[in-house]
Design an enzyme around this catalytic site. Structure first.
Site, PDB file in Angstrom:
ATOM      1  CE  LYS A 142      -0.093 -35.935  -0.281  1.00 60.78           C
ATOM      2  NZ  LYS A 142      -0.948 -34.402   0.169  1.00 60.78           N
TER       3      LYS A 142
HETATM    4  C1  LIG Z   1      -1.695 -33.879  -0.408  1.00 60.32           C
HETATM    5  C2  LIG Z   1      -2.716 -32.861   0.209  1.00 60.32           C
HETATM    6  C3  LIG Z   1      -3.719 -32.380  -0.450  1.00 60.32           C
HETATM    7  C4  LIG Z   1      -4.093 -32.612  -1.765  1.00 60.32           C
HETATM    8  O1  LIG Z   1      -4.719 -33.857  -1.758  1.00 60.32           O
HETATM    9  P1  LIG Z   1      -4.943 -34.776  -3.410  1.00 60.32           P
HETATM   10  O2  LIG Z   1      -4.997 -35.970  -3.214  1.00 60.32           O
HETATM   11  O3  LIG Z   1      -3.616 -34.247  -3.987  1.00 60.32           O
HETATM   12  O4  LIG Z   1      -6.082 -33.978  -3.938  1.00 60.32           O
HETATM   13  C5  LIG Z   1      -4.710 -31.437   0.378  1.00 60.32           C
HETATM   14  N1  LIG Z   1      -4.131 -31.160   1.766  1.00 60.32           N
HETATM   15  C6  LIG Z   1      -2.828 -31.525   2.412  1.00 60.32           C
HETATM   16  C7  LIG Z   1      -2.708 -31.356   3.628  1.00 60.32           C
HETATM   17  C8  LIG Z   1      -2.084 -32.616   1.587  1.00 60.32           C
HETATM   18  O5  LIG Z   1      -0.959 -32.938   1.970  1.00 60.32           O
END
Ligand SMILES: *Cc1c(COP(=O)(O)O)cnc(C)c1O
Length: 474
Positions: A119
């Site tokens: 993120k």
């Molecule tokens: C948020 C997240 C996901 C999922 O991503 P999306 O965009 O919601 O599909 C997968 N792995 C980690 C470590 C995350 O923080």
């Protein structure tokens, strides 16, 4: 470039006008009115730095920020200093280094930023964009969010110290790992407010919804959000599909499959858009954990969101979703961008129901979008983490393990497969210990993180409690 709503009821907007908001006023999600076609630019882009590539791609979508300013924002965001936690420090300048497990089977390291989860890739840009736009307009914003871990810390690290922005992040008291708590609560910045709520994550999220639904309060205290439906986050994520493609191939005639550990469909939505822009992506392999809403759709054509009570608490918690908030963006493309159909389908979804495309004309169109899917369990995660450690000497986190497990099921001879690495193992120490009988590795600079002084205010789970804090601080 203008932005339209998937539900067709909002006026077309510029990028900066949708940057600070959430849903479109008609309840839909914003998407660009078209996807720029870039197949003939791949040769020119192949040698670019990450920041250079980010500028080229984002300037197609952000046409209301002067190019020189946008380039400066990209240069400031994508530095080897910010994304420095790569396995091989010599590769930090790649920003998203590629690590090969086997010939044609790679991890794309997206979790080398400040909070060790993917993120950061988009959120760091969002922080700089927010500051830029707020400064220009002489405005301020108070971001209110609820987190069970990754999103909240990524938002805080992106917004810390930014002018015009304050962050109020609610977290469920005692429900995050010691590492996650330390990451958030040890931030010393005056514009970051950590609020631990006596309750569960859902209680915290309900409070955020209640405050945001109070239109008068929301306007008066300039409440905003940074959730995964924010278009700028999706746009920023398109960039690493291109970068990963260039790193995994030698010529632009090759195709690559990407496997994406998925929850809210934000990450893989960016992959879908990269493919629509002309990036040679053979397949998009969607991996879920036990919360298999999306796997079910791609296997059966039925989209059936769950209730919170039906949502499993798993060891890849950032994928524990009951519905996939970005999924509407993909379905909009699938149904030929017909907003009337989206309104009809989401009338069911918003009323707690489901829909099926299995018997209509859209089922026949689905294969053209390149999706396949699979799911993974706690036992699969343990086995995969163990296997990758024993055979390759690499430690992977639980979400990446879901990806590796599903990617292996779909490998084809002669096809390059890139699994997106979405977090580092240290964030999920308990499962790593269960799988490997040892503590996860962590960047040396983060030794002792848990011993730093922490700043957090503990309150009962009530809307008034949170409003009082906002009134006091804003
Ligand atoms: C948020 C997240 C996901 C999922 O991503 P999306 O965009 O919601 O599909 C997968 N792995 C980690 C470590 C995350 O923080």
């Amino acid at each position: 470039m203008k932005y339209i709503s998937t539900r067709g009821g909002a006026e077309a907007q510029d990028f900066c006008d949708i940057l600070l908001g959430g849903l479109a006023p008609d309840g839909g999600l914003y998407l660009p009115e078209s996807y720029p076609q870039v197949a003939d630019r791949l040769d020119a882009w192949r040698g670019l730095s990450y920041a250079g590539l980010a500028f080229e791609i984002l300037s197609l979508y952000i046409t209301d920020i002067p190019p020189a300013d946008l380039r400066a924002l990209c240069d400031k965001t994508y530095t080897a200093q910010t994304y420095r936690w790569s396995r091989d420090p010599a590769k930090a300048a790649d920003i998203v280094p590629l690590t090969s497990l086997e010939p044609d089977f790679h991890l794309l390291e997206l979790s080398n930023g400040p909070t060790l989860a993917f993120k950061d890739m988009a959120m760091q840009l969002l922080g700089n964009l927010f500051e830029y736009v707020l400064d220009k307009r002489g405005e301020t914003i108070n971001i209110l969010g609820a987190t069970s871990g990754d999103t909240g810390s990524a938002a805080e690290y992106a917004m810390r110290g930014k002018h015009g922005v304050r962050v109020f992040m609610l977290s469920p008291d005692g429900r995050m790992s010691a590492f996650q708590r330390a990451q958030m609560y040890s931030l010393p910045d005056a514009n970051i407010f950590n609020i631990a709520v006596r309750g569960m994550f859902d209680d915290a999220q309900d409070i955020v919804k209640a405050v945001s639904n109070d239109a008068e309060f929301k306007a008066r205290y300039k409440i905003g959000a940074v959730n995964s439906i924010n278009w700028a986050r999706v746009a920023a994520q398109i960039v690493y599909y291109f970068k990963g493609y260039f790193e995994a191939t030698r010529s632009n005639r090759e195709e690559v499959a990407f496997c994406v550990p998925s929850g809210n469909f934000g990450n893989i939505c960016a992959g879908h858009i990269a493919r629509m822009m002309g990036l040679p992506v053979s397949r998009l392999v969607l991996a879920t954990n036990e919360n298999d809403v999306l796997d079910e759709f791609f296997r059966s054509g039925i989209y059936r969101p769950r209730t919170t009570a039906q949502t499993h608490v798993t060891s890849s918690p950032s994928m524990d979703i009951s519905k996939a908030s970005n999924f509407e963006r993909f379905v909009f493309d699938l149904v030929g961008r017909d907003a009337a159909i989206i309104r009809q389908l989401w009338r069911e979804v918003d009323a707690g129901g489901s829909f099926s495309i299995a018997d209509g004309p859209f089922a026949a169109r689905l294969p053209a979008y390149g999706f396949v899917s699979g799911c993974s369990s706690h036992a699969d995660r343990l086995a995969t983490i163990r296997d990758v450690w024993q055979r390759h000497g690499l430690m992977i986190d639980t979400h990446t393990a879901d990806g590796v497990k599903v990617a292996r099921e779909y490998r084809l001879a002669g096809e390059s497969m890139v699994v997106l690495e979405t977090a580092q193992a240290v964030k999920f120490a308990e499962t790593i210990r269960e799988a490997l009988g040892r503590d996860p590795q962590r960047p040396a600079e983060l030794d002792g993180l848990e011993n730093l002084p922490q700043r957090v205010e503990l309150v009962d789970a009530g809307v008034d409690q949170i409003k009082q804090i906002l009134v006091r601080e804003c």
